[in-house]
Structure formats: C-alpha cells, structure tokens
Design an enzyme around this catalytic site. Structure first.
Site, PDB file in Angstrom:
ATOM      1  N   ASP A 196      14.044  42.087   5.166  1.00  0.00           N
ATOM      2  CA  ASP A 196      14.277  42.123   6.609  1.00  0.00           C
ATOM      3  C   ASP A 196      15.610  42.634   6.942  1.00  0.00           C
ATOM      4  OD1 ASP A 196      11.821  40.837   6.988  1.00  0.00           O
ATOM      5  OD2 ASP A 196      12.565  39.224   8.131  1.00  0.00           O
ATOM      6  N   ASP A 197      15.821  43.127   8.113  1.00  0.00           N
ATOM      7  CA  ASP A 197      17.272  43.498   8.569  1.00  0.00           C
ATOM      8  C   ASP A 197      17.974  44.685   8.336  1.00  0.00           C
ATOM      9  OD1 ASP A 197      16.998  40.891   9.605  1.00  0.00           O
ATOM     10  OD2 ASP A 197      18.535  40.010   8.897  1.00  0.00           O
ATOM     11  N   HIS A 247      11.003  45.200  13.206  1.00  0.00           N
ATOM     12  CA  HIS A 247      11.738  44.068  13.281  1.00  0.00           C
ATOM     13  C   HIS A 247      12.715  44.117  14.708  1.00  0.00           C
ATOM     14  CE1 HIS A 247      13.120  40.266  11.521  1.00  0.00           C
ATOM     15  NE2 HIS A 247      14.009  40.653  11.262  1.00  0.00           N
ATOM     16  N   HIS A 307      17.447  43.142  17.029  1.00  0.00           N
ATOM     17  CA  HIS A 307      17.443  41.741  16.325  1.00  0.00           C
ATOM     18  C   HIS A 307      17.471  40.674  17.297  1.00  0.00           C
ATOM     19  CE1 HIS A 307      17.627  38.402  13.234  1.00  0.00           C
ATOM     20  NE2 HIS A 307      16.861  39.349  12.266  1.00  0.00           N
ATOM     21  N   HIS A 339      16.243  39.600   2.318  1.00  0.00           N
ATOM     22  CA  HIS A 339      17.005  40.572   3.439  1.00  0.00           C
ATOM     23  C   HIS A 339      17.822  41.384   2.322  1.00  0.00           C
ATOM     24  CE1 HIS A 339      16.527  36.574   5.408  1.00  0.00           C
ATOM     25  NE2 HIS A 339      16.626  37.231   6.619  1.00  0.00           N
TER      26      HIS A 339
END
Length: 462
Positions: free
Chosen positions: A92-93, A143, A147, A237
C-alpha cells in the site's frame, strides 16, 4: 420412608433465583435486540445502513456483512483460496521513488507477483515508478487519491477520489484497476455505493505486520509467520524502509513453511449489500407499535417527542419562542448552515508560500466558505504550538524538506479578507513527526490541494 420438609426460606430462595434467571434471559435478548425492552420497533431512517464495516484485525475469517436495506452488492475479500497453501503479498501507499524499486528487485529475485494499491497523487508524482510495477507483471489497485478516511467522506467525494486515481493509474501504466483497498480498512455505505457505481471490488487483508512501525526484523517476520494461514493476504507498505530491508528474509521464511505465492487470482469474495441512498434521505422516524396504545403513550420516547401513537411518521414541531431565542443565541456564536457547492483539485505552485497560495485560490474562485486537504512536500514548515499560559502560538520552523502526513483546514471570508485556518503534520528525514497549526513561511516543493467550497444558507452572522 422419611419425608424431609422443605423450609419456606429455601422455597423463597429458589423463587428469587428463578426470577433472576428469567430476568437475565430477557436482558440478554434485549441486548441482542434493543427493541424488545422498549416495546417499540423503531427504525431511524436517517441512519439506515450507516453503520461502518471496519476492517477487522488478523486471523478473522471472511463474513457476509450486510446492511439493513438495499439490493445491489459490492464484493469484498479478506483472504484468498483456502484449499491450497498459498498466500498473497500486497503493498500500500506507493509508489515511492526510493523503496518501491528495491521491493520490485526482491520480488523479481524470488519470481513473485504481488499487488500494489497505489495512491493517485503519488502516481501522478512518480508515473515512471507506477509503470515499472506494471512492466514487471504485478497487479495494481486503487487506494484513493489522497489516502482519506472514507468514513468521514461524502459519496461524491469518494467517487472523485476513486476516479482521479483511476485516471492517474491509467495515464501512467495503461491499466485501469478493478481492485480497491480503503485506507485504514474503513468504509461505510457511502463508500459501498461509490464502489458499486465504479464496479470495483474491495481487497482487505488477514495479516498486518505493522511494517511501517516495527523496527526489528524478527518482530516483523514473527507477525507474519505466526499468523500464516492458507489464503492469507499480507499487508505491507512499499513506502516503508523496513519492508525493503527485511522483505527478502520474510519471503524466505514464508517459503520455508511450504507456502507458495499467488497474485490475488484466487481471492475469496463475499457480497456486501449496499443500502440505497434514497433510504437515508427522509428525516423521519417510522414507528410500528408492538404494544397497546395505552402502553405506548407511557413510553418515555413518545412523551419526550410528543408523538401520536397512531401516527406512522413524526416531524419536529414548530419552534417555540424559547427555541427561537436559543437559535438567535446560537447565531451569535457564528454557527452557519452551508451546502456543498463545488470541488477543486489544484496543483500547487512550486516555491510559493502555502498560506498565501490558499488565499489566492480562495479569492480567484470566489470561495466564501470552504474546507481543504493538502498532500505533497514542503520546506521550512512553520508550525505553531498554542500555550495557554501566554495565550499565544509559539512558532517553530523545520529547516529541511518534509513530507506532508496530513494537512487540512478551513477557508472563511470576512470583510473581504480570506482567513485560512489549518493544522499540519509533516515528517522529516529521520521520520520525526512535527505537528501543529500551519503558519505563513511554509514553502511548497510540490503537492496538490483538494478544496470543497460551500454556499451559506444560514440567516445568522455572515
């Protein structure tokens, strides 16, 4: 045969125990169904289906979560196929220009395909890294663009977040994702309706080793291997230096447990029913009596709200003189009723003062009331800390480039001047967080602002 007499005290004791057990049974039932002890079947329509279905923590099996109403569904996966010893790696991210390439090299070394859930504004900032992910055969997912916490966003804002990210990923990679991971694992009916319209599936996770917090490799590895199951979806991540540092060891340890790696091709989905939006629009209380009218009249809820037992709906009564005075007092506090007007996504100019830029935008777009969120990087972040003793802000400047962790605030026009109030959290090169009120002197390196303007409908102070 001798007959033993039972004393009256024992009989009374048994009677009291039976009453207690009976009461406990009713109490437990009413806890499971709050309508039992009230005597009314109340459905608060303005809150129908609004409960959040937050992502649960590790080792939880997939459940069919349903809202109270609705006909359409969104597919949600918390784990993969449990028939074989396979796990899925997700990141993620990102994309991140430093750590994502390192992670890609490790995956390539082990011939593993993973799925990367990307933040739209980072894809726009680093399109070549996003393209690299796809070129090397990995999957990509959405995503959101900034965020954001979906539990605090309107359906329209969530749709914007999804579509902006879809566009960024499509432009950078040529791929349009069908998978979506909500930030923090949070989502509610607004998010479900948005995802249903966008025809996307939710991918959650079953293992979170907290790689963005943990410092020791043994702790990260144990968090994964101790909770490993068939079909596990592991959350990492690709912005974390810890992940890039220890991923090779983690993969080796998973392999030593005789697990193979799957790129979410066999994710196990369960449908979640989506509550229809028009079901939440009516500010009324629907009442279905379960008791006689006489008992209903004695209900505290009925007496407090002056509801007629025979009525099917209830509307608030007209303000009394006292209520009118209270409303006037509230107006003196500066309370205003506003309605959403327009949404703006603005690329911030490099080298300009952040506060001054927001003021210029507000003047240019004629924004009288608004709220904003900002992502990006800044230098000379000037942050204020309020001291109650001196009744003032003590300012501090972070004399290096910093990444914005969060920055949100409000815009208000007063006597021709636009006032910006904002809080900001930034992270420096040592991963130290600095937070407080945003002040002038903070210089933009790069970034984007999401601004929503409002139109005042209040008769109070303007």
């Amino acid at each position: 045969m001798l007959k033993r007499k039972i004393s009256p005290g024992i009989l009374v004791y048994c009677f009291v125990i039976s009453l207690f057990l009976g009461f406990a049974t009713i109490l437990c039932a009413s806890t499971l169904n709050p309508m039992i002890h009230t005597g009314l079947n109340l459905e608060f329509v303005q809150q129908a289906g609004s409960h959040a279905k937050n992502a649960k923590s590790n080792n939880e099996s997939t459940k069919n979560l349903t809202t109270s109403t609705g006909k359409t569904t969104v597919d949600v996966a918390r784990h993969g196929n449990t028939q074989g010893k396979k796990v899925s790696l997700t990141f993620d991210d990102g994309p991140d220009p430093v750590t994502t390439p390192l992670i890609l090299d490790i995956l390539k070394k082990h011939n593993i395909k993973a799925t990367f859930f990307m933040i739209g504004e980072k894809v726009k900032r680093y399109p070549e890294i996003a393209a690299m992910v796809v070129r090397e055969g990995h999957g990509v997912g959405n995503h959101t663009y900034h965020h954001i916490n979906l539990n605090k966003a309107s359906e329209d804002k969530i749709i914007n977040e999804i579509e902006w990210t879809q566009k960024s990923i499509k432009n950078a990679t040529g791929v349009t994702p069908t998978l979506f991971r909500p930030p923090f694992g949070y989502y509610d009916d607004n998010a479900l309706r948005a995802l249903n319209k966008e025809k996307m599936k939710i991918i959650l996770w079953s293992i979170d080793p907290l790689d963005y917090i943990q410092k020791r490799n043994t702790k990260i590895i144990s968090e994964v291997t101790d909770k490993l199951k068939k079909g596990s979806i592991i959350l990492f991540h690709d912005t974390s230096k810890n992940t890039a540092k220890y991923l090779d060891l983690i993969i080796n340890d998973i392999s030593n447990h005789n697990y193979q790696f799957d790129n979410l091709n066999e994710a196990h989905y369960s449908p979640i029913i989506v509550a229809q939006k028009d079901f939440t629009a009516k500010p009324a209380i629907i009442i279905t009596p379960l008791l006689s009218d006489k008992k209903i009249k004695r209900s505290p809820l009925i007496q407090a709200n002056k509801i007629s037992p025979a009525a099917k709906t209830w509307k608030p009564k007209v303000n009394s003189p006292n209520q009118t005075k209270e409303n006037a007092d509230m107006n003196k506090l500066g309370i205003k009723e506003v309605k959403p007007e327009k949404h703006y996504l603005i690329e911030l100019p490099q080298g300009k003062d952040l506060i001054s830029t927001l003021v210029l935008i507000a003047k240019t777009k004629n924004i009288h009331y608004g709220k904003f969120e900002i992502v990006g990087t800044v230098k000379n972040a000037t942050i204020g800390y309020y001291t109650q003793e001196k009744n003032e802000y003590i300012q501090k400047t972070v004399n290096q480039p910093t990444e914005i962790i969060s920055c949100d605030g409000s815009i208000q026009e007063h006597n021709g001047n636009h006032i910006i109030r904002a809080s900001i959290s930034v992270s420096d090169s040592n991963n130290t967080i600095h937070r407080g009120r945003l002040f002038s002197g903070t210089i933009i390196i790069n970034g984007e602002a999401y601004i929503q303007s409002f139109r005042s409908t209040s008769q109070g102070n303007q």
